[in-house]
Design an enzyme around this catalytic site. Structure first.
Site, PDB file in Angstrom:
ATOM      1  N   ASN A   7     -16.424 -20.422   1.618  1.00  0.00           N
ATOM      2  CA  ASN A   7     -17.259 -21.630   1.723  1.00  0.00           C
ATOM      3  C   ASN A   7     -17.302 -22.433   0.414  1.00  0.00           C
ATOM      4  O   ASN A   7     -17.716 -23.586   0.404  1.00  0.00           O
ATOM      5  CB  ASN A   7     -18.696 -21.288   2.159  1.00  0.00           C
ATOM      6  CG  ASN A   7     -18.813 -20.897   3.620  1.00  0.00           C
ATOM      7  OD1 ASN A   7     -19.698 -20.139   4.004  1.00  0.00           O
ATOM      8  ND2 ASN A   7     -17.919 -21.410   4.454  1.00  0.00           N
TER       9      ASN A   7
ATOM     10  N   ASP B 159     -22.983 -19.268  12.939  1.00  0.00           N
ATOM     11  CA  ASP B 159     -21.954 -20.314  12.915  1.00  0.00           C
ATOM     12  C   ASP B 159     -22.339 -21.488  13.817  1.00  0.00           C
ATOM     13  O   ASP B 159     -23.021 -21.305  14.829  1.00  0.00           O
ATOM     14  CB  ASP B 159     -20.616 -19.696  13.375  1.00  0.00           C
ATOM     15  CG  ASP B 159     -19.434 -20.573  12.993  1.00  0.00           C
ATOM     16  OD1 ASP B 159     -19.616 -21.522  12.210  1.00  0.00           O
ATOM     17  OD2 ASP B 159     -18.321 -20.313  13.480  1.00  0.00           O
TER      18      ASP B 159
HETATM   19  C1  FPP Z   1     -22.271 -22.059   9.589  1.00  0.00           C
HETATM   20  O1  FPP Z   1     -22.236 -23.324  10.139  1.00  0.00           O
HETATM   21  C2  FPP Z   1     -23.370 -21.890   8.669  1.00  0.00           C
HETATM   22  C3  FPP Z   1     -23.259 -21.759   7.321  1.00  0.00           C
HETATM   23  C4  FPP Z   1     -21.987 -21.785   6.591  1.00  0.00           C
HETATM   24  C5  FPP Z   1     -24.436 -21.609   6.484  1.00  0.00           C
HETATM   25  C6  FPP Z   1     -25.569 -20.828   7.053  1.00  0.00           C
HETATM   26  C7  FPP Z   1     -26.740 -21.145   6.258  1.00  0.00           C
HETATM   27  C8  FPP Z   1     -27.990 -21.392   6.727  1.00  0.00           C
HETATM   28  C9  FPP Z   1     -28.382 -21.255   8.133  1.00  0.00           C
HETATM   29  C10 FPP Z   1     -29.036 -21.865   5.780  1.00  0.00           C
HETATM   30  C11 FPP Z   1     -29.434 -20.991   4.626  1.00  0.00           C
HETATM   31  C12 FPP Z   1     -29.644 -19.557   4.938  1.00  0.00           C
HETATM   32  C13 FPP Z   1     -30.751 -18.818   4.701  1.00  0.00           C
HETATM   33  C14 FPP Z   1     -30.611 -17.354   4.830  1.00  0.00           C
HETATM   34  C15 FPP Z   1     -32.074 -19.379   4.363  1.00  0.00           C
HETATM   35  P1  FPP Z   1     -20.969 -24.207   9.830  1.00  0.00           P
HETATM   36  O2  FPP Z   1     -21.336 -25.179   8.768  1.00  0.00           O
HETATM   37  O3  FPP Z   1     -19.808 -23.343   9.532  1.00  0.00           O
HETATM   38  O4  FPP Z   1     -20.794 -24.935  11.184  1.00  0.00           O
HETATM   39  P2  FPP Z   1     -19.431 -25.477  11.806  1.00  0.00           P
HETATM   40  O5  FPP Z   1     -18.539 -24.299  11.988  1.00  0.00           O
HETATM   41  O6  FPP Z   1     -19.884 -26.059  13.102  1.00  0.00           O
HETATM   42  O7  FPP Z   1     -18.898 -26.506  10.867  1.00  0.00           O
END
Ligand code: FPP
Length: 245
Positions: free
Chosen positions: A67, A19
């Site tokens: 999401n 996260d």
């Molecule tokens: C959370 O940050 C992250 C995600 C929803 C996506 C995670 C995906 C990746 C790291 C890339 C693809 C994965 C792989 C396995 C190659 P957020 O967007 O919720 O952050 P925030 O809470 O600060 O808005």
């Protein structure tokens, strides 16, 4: 802090709620998308570290069922990042004997993502050093709902009797049927909640929350989490005396 990790007391199954990509980026004046790109680099680093520690199961929450409510452009970017990462890392998965596994409602992903997942999963299915599970379009409540429906159907069809429904039957119907229970669940970015991730499988997991945003999460932070895990006494309902006997 002494971060000497005891190799004989490592978790077998580590699950991570990655996260904070968006907040990391916004704080630095970048787009959220840039944050996700950096997040992929952390994925690479942590897979390498888990591999070098011989941790056999690593499960990453990459895209939750909720999401889908994000802006279309962000969803598209995440899907493309996934495809490109799988294409780019494919040789490394083969070389390092890693099996790719996915959990979640994969059928709801764009066809090109499904195809790439199928291709890489198939080509790595005999690999034995680590099972790398990516949770995509995943929700634990939806997973449990499906388990209940499927078991109810089998009871109705007389392929299973109601008295035989137990933990092990339930495990066999989960997306995670081939994985052991989670030993350590890590969540980055300061949030302290589970967000519909592996609700059944974390029944006895140790929970570790860190303020570090996912794009900044590296070897030192991973070792800190493992070190913290190793200091805990996992009693599974027993007394301390029984555990240490
Ligand atoms: C959370 O940050 C992250 C995600 C929803 C996506 C995670 C995906 C990746 C790291 C890339 C693809 C994965 C792989 C396995 C190659 P957020 O967007 O919720 O952050 P925030 O809470 O600060 O808005």
């Amino acid at each position: 802090m002494d971060l000497n990790i005891k190799k004989n007391k490592l978790p077998k199954h580590v699950a991570i709620i990655m996260d904070g990509n968006g907040r990391w980026a916004q704080k630095k004046g970048y787009t959220r998308i840039y944050g996700h790109n950096k997040g992929v680099k952390s994925v690479q680093k942590i897979v390498e570290e888990a591999l070098s520690l011989d941790i056999p199961y690593l499960t990453l929450y990459a895209f939750s069922i909720d999401n889908w409510n994000r802006p279309k452009k962000e969803i598209e970017t995440l899907m493309n990042l996934l495809i490109n990462s799988l294409k780019r890392e494919f040789e490394k998965l083969i070389k390092n004997n890693i099996r790719l596994n996915t959990i979640g409602n994969i059928k709801t992903l764009p066809k090109k993502v499904q195809d790439e997942i199928m291709r890489v999963s198939k080509k790595t299915k005999k690999n034995t050093k680590m099972v790398l599970t990516i949770a995509l379009s995943y929700g634990a409540r939806e997973e449990i709902e499906n388990v209940i429906k499927n078991i109810a159907m089998e009871v109705k069809n007389n392929t299973i009797s109601i008295e035989n429904v137990d933990h092990s039957i339930i495990n066999k119907h989960l997306y995670t049927q081939n994985l052991p229970d989670v030993d350590l669940l890590i969540r980055t970015s300061g949030e302290q909640r589970i967000s519909n991730f592996l609700l059944w499988q974390i029944a006895y997991a140790e929970l570790y929350f860190t303020d570090v945003y996912w794009p900044d999460f590296g070897k030192k932070d991973f070792y800190k989490a493992l070190f913290n895990y190793q200091k805990r006494e996992r009693r599974f309902g027993k007394t301390s005396g029984q555990i240490n006997f």
